[in-house]
Write a protein that holds these residues in place. Structure first.
Motif, short mmCIF file in Angstrom:
data_model
loop_
_atom_site.label_atom_id
_atom_site.label_comp_id
_atom_site.label_asym_id
_atom_site.label_seq_id
_atom_site.Cartn_x
_atom_site.Cartn_y
_atom_site.Cartn_z
N MET A 1 35.94 35.08 38.48
CA MET A 1 35.05 35.40 37.37
C MET A 1 35.46 36.73 36.75
N ILE A 2 35.05 36.90 35.49
CA ILE A 2 35.33 38.16 34.80
C ILE A 2 34.13 38.58 33.98
N SER A 3 33.92 39.87 33.89
CA SER A 3 32.89 40.42 33.02
C SER A 3 33.49 41.55 32.22
N SER A 4 32.91 41.79 31.05
CA SER A 4 33.44 42.81 30.15
C SER A 4 32.36 43.81 29.80
N SER A 5 32.78 45.01 29.43
CA SER A 5 31.83 46.00 28.94
C SER A 5 31.26 45.58 27.59
N VAL A 6 31.88 44.59 26.96
CA VAL A 6 31.36 43.97 25.73
C VAL A 6 30.96 42.54 26.12
N PRO A 7 29.72 42.31 26.55
CA PRO A 7 29.31 41.04 27.16
C PRO A 7 29.62 39.80 26.33
N GLU A 8 29.56 39.93 25.01
CA GLU A 8 29.81 38.75 24.18
C GLU A 8 31.26 38.26 24.29
N LEU A 9 32.14 39.08 24.88
CA LEU A 9 33.52 38.65 25.09
C LEU A 9 33.70 37.81 26.35
N ASN A 10 32.71 37.81 27.23
CA ASN A 10 32.88 37.13 28.52
C ASN A 10 33.35 35.68 28.40
N PRO A 11 32.76 34.85 27.52
CA PRO A 11 33.23 33.45 27.43
C PRO A 11 34.69 33.36 26.97
N ASP A 12 35.09 34.23 26.03
CA ASP A 12 36.47 34.19 25.54
C ASP A 12 37.45 34.59 26.63
N LEU A 13 37.10 35.59 27.41
CA LEU A 13 37.99 36.01 28.49
C LEU A 13 38.04 34.96 29.60
N MET A 14 36.93 34.27 29.84
CA MET A 14 36.94 33.20 30.83
C MET A 14 37.88 32.07 30.42
N ASP A 15 38.05 31.87 29.11
CA ASP A 15 39.01 30.86 28.66
C ASP A 15 40.41 31.17 29.15
N ILE A 16 40.75 32.46 29.20
CA ILE A 16 42.06 32.86 29.73
C ILE A 16 42.11 32.67 31.24
N VAL A 17 41.04 33.06 31.93
CA VAL A 17 41.00 32.91 33.39
C VAL A 17 41.22 31.46 33.80
N ARG A 18 40.63 30.52 33.06
CA ARG A 18 40.76 29.10 33.41
C ARG A 18 42.19 28.60 33.32
N LEU A 19 43.02 29.29 32.55
CA LEU A 19 44.42 28.90 32.45
C LEU A 19 45.17 29.15 33.76
N PHE A 20 44.60 30.03 34.58
CA PHE A 20 45.21 30.39 35.86
C PHE A 20 44.18 30.10 36.97
N PRO A 21 44.17 28.89 37.53
CA PRO A 21 43.15 28.53 38.53
C PRO A 21 43.04 29.53 39.67
N GLU A 22 44.15 30.19 40.03
CA GLU A 22 44.11 31.16 41.12
C GLU A 22 43.22 32.35 40.78
#
Length: 458
Positions: A1-22
């Protein structure tokens, strides 16, 4: 999981995380530095700093802050995870559904899209593919107020395939709703008549429309006839080979259908059995032979990455499809969303052989005289690849281009249909009205949907 100091970015950053299942097991935190160029990530107490600039100096004023923040942060996170896991992905940090939209927007600003695509880590092969798509779309791609496509949803199937995430069930379970469903569809189409201005195409999709009995299918065609008065493109997603009949093809011809889709997915009998199909590759060939005398433009669908299918078996399916000479061949990459039976049985989507399958399809289809004319991507796609529609010259589908590029209003009727109103001026805003996915809920909401679409399109 990832969280940002700009909360509205969290879904966009999670899109990147999903590209790397690890990476989904990591606890990541993101913050900006002095400006949007600088991103700092924390993983287990360790910091990683990046300074990115995927927009050329002096041009940032042309973009809103939200766009810049999202773009810079996603690129920085992609670079971090790519470094940590020693893997580059074919579309780099691009996670949007429609890469071509990004390229078109750059051109509308007077810029070449190439520098941005390279800055975002897109491979040269995919940049070439994207540009070929845009070239093939010339003469069809159009942004004009009042353009409209009509979509008619028939969400009925013979059986449910293991990779499918739509709210579908075997026709044996849903036939009880058919009469009422067609009545509601008729009311929706009657209500849509005054809302249609410049109709560019009609698309009857599913589900599997050919699973309807001939008399039921004819009722749908009769409903559509008064709305299609200009002879525009008319597609029916006929679907699976086990529901093809000459009677249904006769109806298509009689009511002016110009295109049909034969959803082969694979020509390998073992694969078809594994995904829950009740027909063989030979049945698909017979469906093509049955349709040939009618002169329809034909699209054949294939899926790369189906359970247990080898790269060699997929390559043979591409050869089989080319040999049948359909005007369009669509190559999908397996995408497992929540609700798909196969998703529940698969711990992770792996790229085993997928890159080879995609490369094989591109090479063979190009050699056979096909050009890519639309592409789109989805979340949870195996190998972070894409879906591509290929066409013989002069046979590109207006509907597919309009829908994928979101340049045209889409008036959609039926369950699980999403109507879109595209504002072509200004910021290109898109407003949606979504129908319920399941049939009983749709039946109960039909009157409300008619009112909502009246407000949306008037």
């Amino acid at each position: 999981m990832i969280s940002s100091s700009v909360p509205e970015l969290n879904p966009d950053l999670m899109d990147i995380v999903r590209l790397f299942p690890e990476a989904e097991e990591l606890d990541l935190f993101h913050a900006f530095g002095k400006d949007f160029h600088q991103s700092v990530f924390q993983i287990g107490g360790r910091e990683y700093a990046f300074n990115e600039a995927p927009v050329r100096a002096g041009e940032e004023r042309e973009y809103d802050e939200r766009t810049l923040a999202k773009r810079y942060a996603k690129l920085a996170l992609y670079r971090l995870l790519s470094s940590l896991f020693q893997r580059r992905l074919p579309w780099g940090a691009l996670t949007g559904i429609r890469p071509t939209k990004l390229a078109y927007r750059e051109r509308e600003r007077g810029h070449d899209e190439l520098p941005l695509l390279r800055a975002m880590g897109v491979s040269e092969e995919n940049i070439s593919l994207l540009r070929r798509v845009m070239k093939t779309q010339e003469g069809i791609y159009e942004k004009r107020e009042a353009n409209c496509d009509l979509y008619v949803s028939l969400p009925f199937c013979p059986t449910r395939c293991s990779y499918c995430s739509f709210i579908t069930a075997p026709i044996s379970s849903t036939r009880q709703y058919m009469r009422e469903y067609l009545d509601c569809l008729s009311r929706e189409l009657e209500g849509a008549k005054p809302l249609i201005k410049n109709l560019r195409s009609v698309y009857v999709g599913g589900g599997t429309p050919f699973v309807l009995e001939a008399e039921e299918l004819e009722k749908v065609f009769r409903m559509i006839a008064p709305l299609r008065t200009n002879g525009c493109e008319y597609t029916v997603e006929a679907g699976r080979a086990d529901v093809f009949t000459t009677e249904k093809l006769d109806l298509c011809k009689r009511y002016g259908v110009t295109r049909i889709c034969i959803n082969a997915q694979s020509f390998c009998d073992k694969t078809l059995e594994r995904i829950g199909r009740k027909h063989t590759g030979g049945d698909v060939v017979r469906a093509f032979e049955m349709a040939k005398p009618y002169g329809f433009t034909v699209n054949c669908d294939l899926i790369a990455g189906l359970t247990g299918e080898s790269a060699e078996e997929f390559s043979e399916s591409v050869d089989e499809a080319i040999a049948l000479r359909p005007e369009n061949i669509t190559v999908h990459t397996l995408c497992l969303k929540k609700g798909a039976k196969l998703k529940e049985e698969t711990a992770a989507l792996k790229d085993e052989g997928l890159a080879e399958m995609i490369a094989c399809s591109r090479e063979k289809l190009t050699q056979a005289g096909y050009e890519p004319y639309y592409l789109y991507r989805q979340k949870y796609m195996a190998g972070a690849h894409e879906n591509v529609g290929w066409t013989k010259k002069g046979f590109a589908s207006v509907y597919n281009i309009d829908v994928m590029e979101e340049t045209t209003d889409n008036l959609a009727v039926g369950a699980n249909a999403i109507s879109k109103r595209v504002v072509t001026e200004g910021n290109g805003k898109i407003v949606r009205v979504a129908s319920p996915k399941d049939i009983p809920s749709y039946l109960n909401k039909t009157d409300t949907l008619i009112e909502e679409k009246n407000r949306l399109f008037k």
